[in-house]
Write a protein that holds these residues in place. Structure first.
Motif, PDB file in Angstrom:
ATOM      1  N   ARG A  92      14.999   0.364  56.975  1.00  0.00           N
ATOM      2  CA  ARG A  92      13.854   0.410  57.886  1.00  0.00           C
ATOM      3  C   ARG A  92      13.982   1.615  58.816  1.00  0.00           C
ATOM      4  NH1 ARG A  92      12.621  -5.314  60.480  1.00  0.00           N
ATOM      5  NH2 ARG A  92      10.552  -4.340  60.549  1.00  0.00           N
ATOM      6  N   VAL A  93      12.931   2.426  58.867  1.00  0.00           N
ATOM      7  CA  VAL A  93      12.974   3.676  59.610  1.00  0.00           C
ATOM      8  C   VAL A  93      12.584   3.452  61.070  1.00  0.00           C
ATOM      9  CG1 VAL A  93      10.571   4.312  59.108  1.00  0.00           C
ATOM     10  CG2 VAL A  93      12.264   6.110  59.531  1.00  0.00           C
ATOM     11  N   THR A  94      13.125   4.261  61.959  1.00  0.00           N
ATOM     12  CA  THR A  94      12.762   4.257  63.375  1.00  0.00           C
ATOM     13  C   THR A  94      12.662   5.702  63.854  1.00  0.00           C
ATOM     14  OG1 THR A  94      15.053   4.215  64.180  1.00  0.00           O
ATOM     15  CG2 THR A  94      13.995   2.083  63.749  1.00  0.00           C
ATOM     16  N   VAL A  95      12.221   5.868  65.098  1.00  0.00           N
ATOM     17  CA  VAL A  95      12.100   7.191  65.723  1.00  0.00           C
ATOM     18  C   VAL A  95      12.736   7.127  67.103  1.00  0.00           C
ATOM     19  CG1 VAL A  95      10.495   8.898  66.662  1.00  0.00           C
ATOM     20  CG2 VAL A  95      10.022   7.842  64.454  1.00  0.00           C
ATOM     21  N   GLY A  96      13.592   8.096  67.411  1.00  0.00           N
ATOM     22  CA  GLY A  96      14.185   8.180  68.739  1.00  0.00           C
ATOM     23  C   GLY A  96      15.116   7.044  69.089  1.00  0.00           C
ATOM     24  N   ARG A  97      15.721   6.442  68.112  1.00  0.00           N
ATOM     25  CA  ARG A  97      16.612   5.304  68.393  1.00  0.00           C
ATOM     26  C   ARG A  97      17.855   5.746  69.162  1.00  0.00           C
ATOM     27  NH1 ARG A  97      16.791   0.144  66.592  1.00  0.00           N
ATOM     28  NH2 ARG A  97      18.805  -0.906  66.548  1.00  0.00           N
ATOM     29  N   ASP A  98      18.302   6.966  68.909  1.00  0.00           N
ATOM     30  CA  ASP A  98      19.519   7.446  69.564  1.00  0.00           C
ATOM     31  C   ASP A  98      19.336   7.701  71.053  1.00  0.00           C
ATOM     32  OD1 ASP A  98      17.739   9.432  68.825  1.00  0.00           O
ATOM     33  OD2 ASP A  98      19.275  11.000  68.815  1.00  0.00           O
ATOM     34  N   ILE A  99      18.090   7.859  71.522  1.00  0.00           N
ATOM     35  CA  ILE A  99      17.835   8.071  72.951  1.00  0.00           C
ATOM     36  C   ILE A  99      17.214   6.840  73.597  1.00  0.00           C
ATOM     37  CG2 ILE A  99      17.602  10.558  72.703  1.00  0.00           C
ATOM     38  CD1 ILE A  99      14.581  10.223  72.771  1.00  0.00           C
ATOM     39  N   GLY A 100      17.242   5.707  72.894  1.00  0.00           N
ATOM     40  CA  GLY A 100      16.720   4.465  73.448  1.00  0.00           C
ATOM     41  C   GLY A 100      15.210   4.413  73.535  1.00  0.00           C
TER      42      GLY A 100
ATOM     43  N   PHE B 220       1.063  10.544  75.785  1.00  0.00           N
ATOM     44  CA  PHE B 220       2.507  10.531  76.046  1.00  0.00           C
ATOM     45  C   PHE B 220       3.007   9.147  76.448  1.00  0.00           C
ATOM     46  CE2 PHE B 220       1.933  15.062  76.040  1.00  0.00           C
ATOM     47  CZ  PHE B 220       3.153  15.555  75.622  1.00  0.00           C
ATOM     48  N   SER B 221       2.171   8.342  77.090  1.00  0.00           N
ATOM     49  CA  SER B 221       2.619   7.012  77.518  1.00  0.00           C
ATOM     50  C   SER B 221       2.643   6.024  76.360  1.00  0.00           C
ATOM     51  CB  SER B 221       1.695   6.478  78.622  1.00  0.00           C
ATOM     52  OG  SER B 221       1.758   7.305  79.761  1.00  0.00           O
ATOM     53  N   PHE B 222       1.636   6.071  75.498  1.00  0.00           N
ATOM     54  CA  PHE B 222       1.563   5.119  74.391  1.00  0.00           C
ATOM     55  C   PHE B 222       2.288   5.638  73.147  1.00  0.00           C
ATOM     56  CE2 PHE B 222      -1.041   3.678  70.633  1.00  0.00           C
ATOM     57  CZ  PHE B 222      -0.350   2.483  70.492  1.00  0.00           C
ATOM     58  N   PHE B 223       1.979   6.852  72.728  1.00  0.00           N
ATOM     59  CA  PHE B 223       2.575   7.384  71.503  1.00  0.00           C
ATOM     60  C   PHE B 223       3.993   7.913  71.716  1.00  0.00           C
ATOM     61  CE2 PHE B 223      -1.983   7.608  70.608  1.00  0.00           C
ATOM     62  CZ  PHE B 223      -2.025   7.073  69.337  1.00  0.00           C
ATOM     63  N   ARG B 224       4.421   8.027  72.972  1.00  0.00           N
ATOM     64  CA  ARG B 224       5.788   8.439  73.300  1.00  0.00           C
ATOM     65  C   ARG B 224       6.142   9.759  72.608  1.00  0.00           C
ATOM     66  NH1 ARG B 224       6.332   5.679  77.538  1.00  0.00           N
ATOM     67  NH2 ARG B 224       8.583   6.129  77.513  1.00  0.00           N
ATOM     68  N   LEU B 225       5.259  10.744  72.739  1.00  0.00           N
ATOM     69  CA  LEU B 225       5.468  12.021  72.062  1.00  0.00           C
ATOM     70  C   LEU B 225       6.737  12.719  72.551  1.00  0.00           C
ATOM     71  CD1 LEU B 225       1.828  13.457  71.958  1.00  0.00           C
ATOM     72  CD2 LEU B 225       3.067  12.221  70.180  1.00  0.00           C
ATOM     73  N   HIS B 226       7.075  12.525  73.823  1.00  0.00           N
ATOM     74  CA  HIS B 226       8.279  13.164  74.358  1.00  0.00           C
ATOM     75  C   HIS B 226       9.552  12.523  73.819  1.00  0.00           C
ATOM     76  CE1 HIS B 226       7.250   9.750  76.838  1.00  0.00           C
ATOM     77  NE2 HIS B 226       8.455   9.753  77.368  1.00  0.00           N
ATOM     78  N   GLU B 227       9.442  11.333  73.245  1.00  0.00           N
ATOM     79  CA  GLU B 227      10.589  10.695  72.600  1.00  0.00           C
ATOM     80  C   GLU B 227      10.614  10.984  71.099  1.00  0.00           C
ATOM     81  OE1 GLU B 227      10.744   6.954  75.762  1.00  0.00           O
ATOM     82  OE2 GLU B 227      10.158   6.603  73.690  1.00  0.00           O
ATOM     83  N   ALA B 228       9.449  11.149  70.508  1.00  0.00           N
ATOM     84  CA  ALA B 228       9.400  11.542  69.098  1.00  0.00           C
ATOM     85  C   ALA B 228       9.878  12.984  68.924  1.00  0.00           C
ATOM     86  CB  ALA B 228       7.979  11.395  68.556  1.00  0.00           C
ATOM     87  N   PHE B 229       9.633  13.808  69.946  1.00  0.00           N
ATOM     88  CA  PHE B 229      10.109  15.191  69.945  1.00  0.00           C
ATOM     89  C   PHE B 229      11.043  15.359  71.144  1.00  0.00           C
ATOM     90  CE2 PHE B 229       5.939  15.060  67.964  1.00  0.00           C
ATOM     91  CZ  PHE B 229       6.161  15.738  66.769  1.00  0.00           C
ATOM     92  N   PRO B 230      12.325  15.117  70.965  1.00  0.00           N
ATOM     93  CA  PRO B 230      13.278  15.094  72.093  1.00  0.00           C
ATOM     94  C   PRO B 230      13.324  16.390  72.902  1.00  0.00           C
ATOM     95  CG  PRO B 230      14.285  14.213  70.091  1.00  0.00           C
ATOM     96  CD  PRO B 230      12.980  14.816  69.683  1.00  0.00           C
ATOM     97  N   GLN B 231      12.858  17.496  72.335  1.00  0.00           N
ATOM     98  CA  GLN B 231      12.844  18.753  73.082  1.00  0.00           C
ATOM     99  C   GLN B 231      11.966  18.658  74.333  1.00  0.00           C
ATOM    100  OE1 GLN B 231      12.032  18.337  69.935  1.00  0.00           O
ATOM    101  NE2 GLN B 231      13.470  19.480  68.639  1.00  0.00           N
ATOM    102  N   LEU B 232      11.004  17.749  74.316  1.00  0.00           N
ATOM    103  CA  LEU B 232      10.087  17.581  75.453  1.00  0.00           C
ATOM    104  C   LEU B 232      10.585  16.560  76.461  1.00  0.00           C
ATOM    105  CD1 LEU B 232       6.720  17.377  73.436  1.00  0.00           C
ATOM    106  CD2 LEU B 232       7.736  19.406  74.479  1.00  0.00           C
ATOM    107  N   TYR B 233      11.670  15.855  76.138  1.00  0.00           N
ATOM    108  CA  TYR B 233      12.084  14.704  76.937  1.00  0.00           C
ATOM    109  C   TYR B 233      12.465  15.095  78.369  1.00  0.00           C
ATOM    110  CZ  TYR B 233      14.107  10.135  77.911  1.00  0.00           C
ATOM    111  OH  TYR B 233      14.376   8.897  78.448  1.00  0.00           O
ATOM    112  N   SER B 234      13.149  16.222  78.524  1.00  0.00           N
ATOM    113  CA  SER B 234      13.650  16.616  79.848  1.00  0.00           C
ATOM    114  C   SER B 234      12.572  17.216  80.743  1.00  0.00           C
ATOM    115  CB  SER B 234      14.789  17.633  79.691  1.00  0.00           C
ATOM    116  OG  SER B 234      14.335  18.800  79.023  1.00  0.00           O
ATOM    117  N   LEU B 235      11.390  17.455  80.211  1.00  0.00           N
ATOM    118  CA  LEU B 235      10.329  18.088  81.002  1.00  0.00           C
ATOM    119  C   LEU B 235       9.587  17.109  81.902  1.00  0.00           C
ATOM    120  CD1 LEU B 235       8.816  20.475  78.284  1.00  0.00           C
ATOM    121  CD2 LEU B 235      10.549  20.985  80.023  1.00  0.00           C
ATOM    122  N   LYS B 236       9.839  15.808  81.737  1.00  0.00           N
ATOM    123  CA  LYS B 236       9.184  14.779  82.566  1.00  0.00           C
ATOM    124  C   LYS B 236       7.660  14.884  82.495  1.00  0.00           C
ATOM    125  CE  LYS B 236      13.273  13.558  83.971  1.00  0.00           C
ATOM    126  NZ  LYS B 236      13.918  12.323  83.455  1.00  0.00           N
ATOM    127  N   ILE B 237       7.159  15.096  81.289  1.00  0.00           N
ATOM    128  CA  ILE B 237       5.712  15.280  81.121  1.00  0.00           C
ATOM    129  C   ILE B 237       4.914  14.035  81.518  1.00  0.00           C
ATOM    130  CG2 ILE B 237       3.890  15.711  79.415  1.00  0.00           C
ATOM    131  CD1 ILE B 237       5.789  17.564  77.972  1.00  0.00           C
TER     132      ILE B 237
END
Length: 494
Positions: free
Chosen positions: A204-212, A73-90
């Motif tokens: 050029r593609v990105t992931v989670g750009r809308d949530i910074g 979660f710290s390196f791959f930022r899975l909670h940002e790639a899947f925004p549904q997990l973002y609010s869980l503070k994993i």
């Protein structure tokens, strides 16, 4: 009989005391639950409190799983790639759980054994220099914020990960975590590409750009995807692994390859070529054929990636493109930062904020450094760069020695150890090449490589020591048997 009776009596007394203490602890726990529920009258409180003992049990019994999930979660930022997990503070919960289990198993249970190695010692030196440079930074607040939010976690988890992983099954779990996390981010990247989500410069593609998200920059996204690519390829080509595992490795490598191409990052493409070239170098006997195919593959990759179609760094720009000029200007600014502050640099995460003061080519905007080596030079000075290069060289040589040793002894080392060793070596090559164009000095990849290389090298060192003791033990036993036979009296023949 009296001794046995006394032992039985003491056992019954101990059980009685344990039952009494258990009743007391339970009563206190229930009372605290009532107090918390009284202060916070929410129906979820009893559920959370009821699950707390189970969570604590899992935390203390699964230190390796917690450490690997924290890295995921710290390196791959899975909670940002899947925004549904973002609010869980994993990431926060995993960091607390990891620190708890480390304190327990290092300080009390003793199940986690700390060790020193040249890789970790080199890391400690660089960590100390970065820490000392915090109060000397040009913007001390920004440096301390980044240190507190990110770099202190790197400082704790790098040796912790090396200590946690000490068996072949741990390396298997690490490979699964790296490959699964990389595949997850790659699938989101390809989905965004096909649906035109989070695009920059139109192509050029990105992931989670809308949530910074950190993955909102195509170069940083390519960096995250490049790390598991080496391990996926090593799994696909390692003899001895199951066909299912090798097929999953191959499919993951293809997905990661496609996702990196979609970012149109030149540093990412160079990283792919260097990782594949490192693995092919040890397997292809004809080096002329290797260079020929490699050169052709390089041209094909740049064509497939559509580098010429980029708005910055594309074929539409005459002469030296804007992207290349921006990098040269940033590297020049980093050099002047180090000249002005040779021992400490401008400070951690301070390059961007000091660009205006050190760049002779001001265009109205601050720029990122886009280079690991110049980034470390500008932010930690010449002394910090020397320590970082020393650490990188030590880890590279250790990974190189380890992979050659384990590959030569397939009957001694299981396939998973050979696979992770090859992934580490090719990953270090990819880091050194792509690091020239991607900013990786103070992010997770190099430090995960440090931790895993230190762990595998320590494992191999212990295995080699045990192998060296076996012939000695056999020789001693044979000498003992010979001495015994020579000391026996000789029978007389009638």
């Amino acid at each position: 009989m009296q001794i046995l009776d006394w032992i039985g009596t003491q056992r019954e007394l101990l059980l009685t005391r344990m039952k009494t203490h258990f009743v007391h602890v339970t009563a206190i726990f229930v009372a605290l639950t009532c107090v918390i529920w009284l202060l916070i009258p929410h129906p979820v409180i009893p559920l959370v409190v009821g699950l707390l003992p189970l969570a604590l049990l899992i935390t203390l019994s699964q230190p390796v799983m917690l450490g690997l999930l924290f890295i995921a979660f710290s390196f791959f930022r899975l909670h940002e790639a899947f925004p549904q997990l973002y609010s869980l503070k994993i990431p926060l919960m995993l960091s607390l759980g990891t620190l708890t289990t480390l304190a327990w198993h290092i300080g009390l249970s003793g199940k986690i054994k700390m060790f020193h190695s040249k890789e970790l010692n080199a890391f400690y030196v660089f960590l100390a220099l970065v820490t000392i440079g915090i109060p000397l930074s040009g913007n001390a607040g920004e440096a301390f914020a980044y240190y507190k939010d990110t770099y202190v976690k790197i400082g704790i988890m790098t040796p912790a990960l090396a200590w946690l992983l000490c068996h072949a099954k741990h390396y298997r779990n690490a490979l699964i975590m790296i490959v699964a996390s990389g595949l997850s981010v790659a699938m989101v990247t390809l989905f965004n590409k096909m649906n035109g989500i989070g695009m920059v410069e139109e192509t050029r593609v990105t992931v989670g750009r809308d949530i910074g998200s950190v993955l909102g920059d195509p170069n940083d996204l390519a960096l995250v995807l490049l790390f598991p690519f080496s391990f996926a390829v090593s799994i696909a080509i390692t003899d001895g692994l199951s066909k299912k595992a090798r097929l999953i490795g191959l499919l993951t490598a293809i997905a990661l390859f496609s996702a990196i191409i979609a970012t149109q990052s030149r540093g990412g493409i160079l990283g792919i070529l260097s990782a594949l070239g490192t693995i092919a170098w040890r397997r292809v006997k004809s080096k002329a054929l290797l260079f020929s195919v490699g050169g052709l593959l390089c041209l094909i990759l740049f064509m497939v990636a559509g580098i010429n179609d980029r708005q910055s760094g594309g074929a539409a720009e005459d002469g030296l493109d804007e992207s290349a000029k921006g990098r040269l200007y940033a590297w020049e600014a980093a050099f002047f930062m180090a000249v002005d502050n040779p021992l400490s640099g401008v400070g951690l995460n301070n390059f961007y904020f000091n660009y205006f003061f050190y760049s002779p080519h001001w265009d109205g905007l601050n720029h990122a450094v886009h280079s690991t080596w110049f980034g470390v030079l500008g932010e930690t000075g010449f002394l910090g760069l020397a320590a970082f290069l020393t650490m990188t060289f030590i880890v590279f040589r250790s990974a190189q020695k380890t992979v050659y040793l384990v590959v030569q002894k397939p009957d001694v080392y299981p396939p998973v150890v050979r696979s992770i060793s090859e992934g580490l070596f090719s990953g270090m090559i990819a880091f050194c090449v792509s690091g020239t164009f991607l900013t990786q000095g103070f992010t997770w990849p190099i430090y995960i490589l440090v931790a895993l290389t230190a762990s595998v090298a320590h494992y191999v060192k212990k295995t080699e020591a045990s192998l060296a003791d076996v012939p000695l033990a056999k020789t001693t036993q044979q000498e003992s048997e010979l001495n015994t036979e020579s000391n026996q009296p000789t029978k007389k023949h009638s």
